[in-house]
Design a protein around this motif. Structure first.
Motif, short mmCIF file in Angstrom:
data_model
loop_
_atom_site.label_atom_id
_atom_site.label_comp_id
_atom_site.label_asym_id
_atom_site.label_seq_id
_atom_site.Cartn_x
_atom_site.Cartn_y
_atom_site.Cartn_z
N ASN A 198 0.86 -1.20 0.00
CA ASN A 198 0.00 0.00 0.00
C ASN A 198 0.89 1.24 0.00
O ASN A 198 0.88 2.05 0.93
CB ASN A 198 -0.94 0.00 1.20
N ARG A 214 2.25 4.57 -2.43
CA ARG A 214 2.09 5.35 -3.67
C ARG A 214 3.38 5.25 -4.48
O ARG A 214 4.49 5.34 -3.93
CB ARG A 214 1.80 6.81 -3.34
N ASN A 227 -0.50 2.81 -7.04
CA ASN A 227 -0.26 2.31 -5.69
C ASN A 227 0.09 0.83 -5.78
O ASN A 227 -0.44 0.11 -6.63
CB ASN A 227 -1.51 2.51 -4.83
N SER A 242 -0.87 -1.43 -4.11
CA SER A 242 -2.07 -2.25 -3.88
C SER A 242 -2.61 -2.81 -5.20
O SER A 242 -3.39 -3.77 -5.19
CB SER A 242 -3.16 -1.42 -3.20
N GLU A 244 6.58 6.02 -2.01
CA GLU A 244 6.29 6.44 -0.64
C GLU A 244 7.08 5.59 0.36
O GLU A 244 7.18 4.37 0.21
CB GLU A 244 4.78 6.26 -0.42
#
Length: 294
Positions: A212, A214, A228, A230, A284
Motif C-alpha cells: 500500500n 504510492r 499504488n 495495492s 512512498e
C-alpha cells in the motif's frame, strides 16, 4: 520511535573517488552515517553484509543508534544500494491498471524475465541512451531485495526471505523488447545503465505496508505514472514462492515487481525518452531516484 530493525542502508563513494563504503541514512534524504567507519569489521559490499545474516544487521543497528561517524551528504556520491547481485529478476504485466492500459488480460501466472546486473547504476547516475534504440521508455518499480537463501519457498514464509525494498527504474528499449531479437525481452531491458536503483535499501521493518505505497514517475517534471502497490496482481509472497520453484534465491538478489500504467509506449501518440530528459521515480516511504538521459 524507530521500530527495531528499521534501517536505510546505502552505498556511497566519498571525496576523491575512494572505494565504495556502506552507510546508513537516518531518514529519507536525511543525514548519512559511515557504517564502514563505525563497524570496520563489516564487509563493504551489501551482498556480503546480507550473507552474514542478522548479526551484521544488528551491528548496523548499533551504529545507527550511536549517531557517530556522520558524513556530510554533499561530499558523497550515492551508489546503487546493492551493486553486485547474483540475479536481477523482473516481472511483467503485474499491475492491474497497467494491463488495462494495454488492453490485455491479467496474467494467470507471473511473467518472469531478467536483467543483467551490469545494467545497475546509482540513484542519481545518468541513463545512457543507446545509439541502437529510438524507443527508450521509463518504468518505475518497487524492488524487493532477498536477505535469506531459499528454494521452493512457501508463500506463508516468503517474506522471511526479504530483507527490504528500494526504488527501481526498469528502463526499456521498446523497439528491441517488442519487435527485435525474436521478441525476447532481455536485450531491450538490459542495456548498460538500464536499471537505476536507490537511494537506500529500506528494511521491511521500516515500511508500514509494502502493498500500500504510492508509486510515481515524472519526466521533466511532468507526472507520467501515479498508482499504488495495492494494484499489484501478484503480491510479493506469491512472486517469491513462484520464482523459487525454478531458481535458488540468495542474499542480494533483486526482484523488480512490475510497473503501473503511464509508460511512454502506450501513450497516444507514444512518447520516448531523449537525451537531456530527466526521469524521477518515487515510492512512498522508500525515497526518490532521479536520472538524466545522456
Amino acid at each position: 520511535m524507530r521500530p527495531a530493525g528499521a534501517l536505510r542502508l546505502v552505498r556511497f563513494r566519498g571525496p576523491g573517488g575512494a572505494e565504495p563504503r556502506l552507510g546508513l541514512e537516518e531518514g529519507p534524504g536525511g543525514a548519512l552515517l559511515d557504517l564502514s567507519a563505525a563497524e570496520p569489521g563489516l564487509p563493504r559490499s551489501t551482498r556480503a553484509l546480507l550473507e552474514m545474516g542478522p548479526t551484521a544487521l544488528a551491528a548496523a543497528q548499533r551504529a545507527l543508534e550511536s549517531g557517530r561517524h556522520r558524513v556530510p551528504r554533499g561530499t558523497v556520491r550515492l551508489l546503487a544500494p546493492v551493486g553486485d547481485p547474483q540475479k536481477v529478476i523482473a516481472v511483467g504485466l503485474n499491475y492491474r491498471d497497467h494491463c488495462q492500459e494495454q488492453g490485455v488480460s491479467v496474467p494467470k501466472e507471473p511473467i518472469i524475465f531478467s536483467k543483467f546486473p551490469s545494467a545497475i547504476v546509482g540513484p542519481f547516475d545518468d541513463i545512457v541512451h543507446p545509439q541502437d534504440s529510438s524507443e527508450v521508455d521509463w518504468e518505475v518499480e518497487l524492488a524487493a531485495v532477498i536477505g535469506k537463501e531459499g528454494r521452493h519457498i512457501e508463500e506463508s514464509s516468503a517474506m522471511d526471505h526479504v530483507v527490504g525494498f528500494t526504488v527501481a527504474n526498469d528502463v526499456s528499449a521498446r523497439d528491441w523488447q517488442m519487435r527485435r531479437n525474436g521478441r525476447q525481452w532481455l536485450l531491450g531491458k538490459t542495456f548498460d545503465t538500464f536499471c537505476p536503483l536507490g537511494p537506500a535499501l529500506v528494511t521491511k521493518e521500516a515500511v508500514a505496508d509494502v502493498h500500500n505505497l504510492r508509486i510515481r514517475c515524472s519526466v521533466n517534471g511532468q507526472l507520467m505514472q501515479d498508482s499504488n502497490t495495492s494494484q499489484l496482481v501478484f503480491k510479493l509472497p506469491t512472486l517469491i514462492a513462484w520464482v523459487s520453484r525454478f531458481v535458488t534465491l540468495v542474499p542480494g538478489d533483486i526482484l523488480l515487481t512490475g510497473t503501473p500504467p503511464g509508460v511512454g509506449v502506450f501513450r497516444k501518440p507514444p512518447v520516448f525518452l531523449k537525451r537531456g530528459d530527466e526521469v524521477q521515480c518515487e515510492i512512498e516511504e522508500l525515497g526518490t531516484i532521479c536520472n538524466k538521459v545522456v
